[in-house]
Design a protein around this motif. Sequence first.
Motif, PDB file in Angstrom:
ATOM      1  N   GLY A 148      -0.022 -49.332   1.049  1.00  0.00           N
ATOM      2  CA  GLY A 148       0.610 -50.321   0.181  1.00  0.00           C
ATOM      3  C   GLY A 148       0.855 -49.792  -1.226  1.00  0.00           C
ATOM      4  N   GLY A 149       1.114 -50.727  -2.144  1.00  0.00           N
ATOM      5  CA  GLY A 149       1.449 -50.350  -3.507  1.00  0.00           C
ATOM      6  C   GLY A 149       0.272 -50.295  -4.446  1.00  0.00           C
ATOM      7  N   TYR A 150      -0.944 -50.503  -3.941  1.00  0.00           N
ATOM      8  CA  TYR A 150      -2.130 -50.503  -4.797  1.00  0.00           C
ATOM      9  C   TYR A 150      -2.577 -49.088  -5.091  1.00  0.00           C
ATOM     10  N   ASN A 151      -2.766 -48.773  -6.378  1.00  0.00           N
ATOM     11  CA  ASN A 151      -3.261 -47.444  -6.738  1.00  0.00           C
ATOM     12  C   ASN A 151      -3.963 -47.528  -8.075  1.00  0.00           C
ATOM     13  N   VAL A 152      -5.285 -47.552  -8.044  1.00  0.00           N
ATOM     14  CA  VAL A 152      -6.056 -47.753  -9.268  1.00  0.00           C
ATOM     15  C   VAL A 152      -5.934 -46.568 -10.221  1.00  0.00           C
ATOM     16  N   VAL A 153      -5.778 -45.354  -9.699  1.00  0.00           N
ATOM     17  CA  VAL A 153      -5.683 -44.186 -10.571  1.00  0.00           C
ATOM     18  C   VAL A 153      -4.379 -44.232 -11.371  1.00  0.00           C
ATOM     19  N   ALA A 240       1.493 -51.487 -15.914  1.00  0.00           N
ATOM     20  CA  ALA A 240       0.559 -50.695 -15.117  1.00  0.00           C
ATOM     21  C   ALA A 240       0.703 -50.986 -13.623  1.00  0.00           C
ATOM     22  N   VAL A 241       0.777 -52.261 -13.262  1.00  0.00           N
ATOM     23  CA  VAL A 241       0.923 -52.624 -11.846  1.00  0.00           C
ATOM     24  C   VAL A 241       2.280 -52.165 -11.324  1.00  0.00           C
ATOM     25  N   SER A 242       3.318 -52.317 -12.149  1.00  0.00           N
ATOM     26  CA  SER A 242       4.642 -51.841 -11.749  1.00  0.00           C
ATOM     27  C   SER A 242       4.629 -50.334 -11.497  1.00  0.00           C
ATOM     28  N   SER A 243       3.891 -49.594 -12.328  1.00  0.00           N
ATOM     29  CA  SER A 243       3.816 -48.148 -12.151  1.00  0.00           C
ATOM     30  C   SER A 243       3.134 -47.791 -10.836  1.00  0.00           C
ATOM     31  N   GLU A 244       2.109 -48.549 -10.471  1.00  0.00           N
ATOM     32  CA  GLU A 244       1.476 -48.340  -9.163  1.00  0.00           C
ATOM     33  C   GLU A 244       2.502 -48.437  -8.048  1.00  0.00           C
ATOM     34  N   SER A 245       3.216 -49.565  -8.030  1.00  0.00           N
ATOM     35  CA  SER A 245       4.173 -49.814  -6.959  1.00  0.00           C
ATOM     36  C   SER A 245       5.349 -48.847  -7.025  1.00  0.00           C
ATOM     37  N   PHE A 246       5.760 -48.490  -8.232  1.00  0.00           N
ATOM     38  CA  PHE A 246       6.868 -47.557  -8.405  1.00  0.00           C
ATOM     39  C   PHE A 246       6.623 -46.263  -7.631  1.00  0.00           C
ATOM     40  N   PHE A 247       5.397 -45.755  -7.709  1.00  0.00           N
ATOM     41  CA  PHE A 247       5.081 -44.500  -7.030  1.00  0.00           C
ATOM     42  C   PHE A 247       4.611 -44.693  -5.593  1.00  0.00           C
ATOM     43  N   ALA A 248       3.861 -45.750  -5.332  1.00  0.00           N
ATOM     44  CA  ALA A 248       3.203 -45.886  -4.032  1.00  0.00           C
ATOM     45  C   ALA A 248       3.982 -46.730  -3.024  1.00  0.00           C
ATOM     46  N   ASP A 249       4.821 -47.661  -3.502  1.00  0.00           N
ATOM     47  CA  ASP A 249       5.588 -48.524  -2.597  1.00  0.00           C
ATOM     48  C   ASP A 249       6.813 -49.042  -3.349  1.00  0.00           C
ATOM     49  N   PRO A 250       7.802 -48.177  -3.604  1.00  0.00           N
ATOM     50  CA  PRO A 250       8.878 -48.519  -4.529  1.00  0.00           C
ATOM     51  C   PRO A 250       9.899 -49.528  -4.029  1.00  0.00           C
TER      52      PRO A 250
END
Length: 290
Positions: A148-153, A240-250
């Motif tokens: 999914g789009g979750y990425n804490v790092v 920050a959350v948008s950046s997670e999804s941008f890379f992990a589930d765009p």
Amino acid sequence: MFRWLKGRGARDAQVDEVRARIPMELWEQVLDAFPFLYPLTQEEQAALLDRTAWVLASKTMNGAGGLALTDFMRLCIAAQAALPILNLEPALYEGWDEIIVYPGGFVIPRQREDADGVVHEYEEDAAGEAWDGGPVLISWEDARLAAGGYNVVIHEFAHKLDLLTGAADGVPNLAGRRDVDGRAWRGVLERSLDQFSAALEAVEAAIPPDVDPEGPDADQWYGQLPLDPYAATDEAEFFAVSSESFFADPGPLADAMPDWYALLRAYYRQDPLARLQRYEDQQSEDRQSP
């Protein structure tokens, strides 16, 4: 292997030394562990390895809560942290020294002053935290999640990019960036956040009264959103959350908020959606080949 490395920045010779110490078999394991890294071309993987070596050479990474860090853990965290600056200057991560890794979620003491001036102290559960001028705190249990789009790092390192301007307000340092419409950033950010907040309110209103909105049964409603509901907190969390999804589930982000996706694409100098589509097309061709 990497325990001795630290410093706010790293000279080219230090980065080269770290890169030479990374076993390629271990690096391949890291790439295999995170599906959003699969679409990277060989050239991009090589560039990511260089940026990962820079992170390792520039930051002290320490375990907390009894966690003994392995080289695989360090590489996993450093690689994810390096992805946002794949095509940016690594100096954007300078000005602080340490990454602290907990086994799982941790508790952060907080203070809040109410309207009457009374200060309330409480504890908040967290999977990550980025301190202005201080360390990044990461839960390994969350850092290893790959679906999914979750990425804490990526989330916490996006906060670090945001904090470069002196305030966590969803606007990273755009000085000198002729390739990014800095004048449009604030307006697109606010409109996109308002759009997402309205979508979240509609989803919450649609959840039946007999369904706990905080429980797993509500996931089918929240799953309709392009971002995690936490993005509605404020501009900083939205970025920050948008950046997670941008890379992990765009895909969902690009479909729901194309103008915001376009700004992130320009800022990060990457297009994960196009990268993913090329990868999927190539996979399809490979499957059809005799």
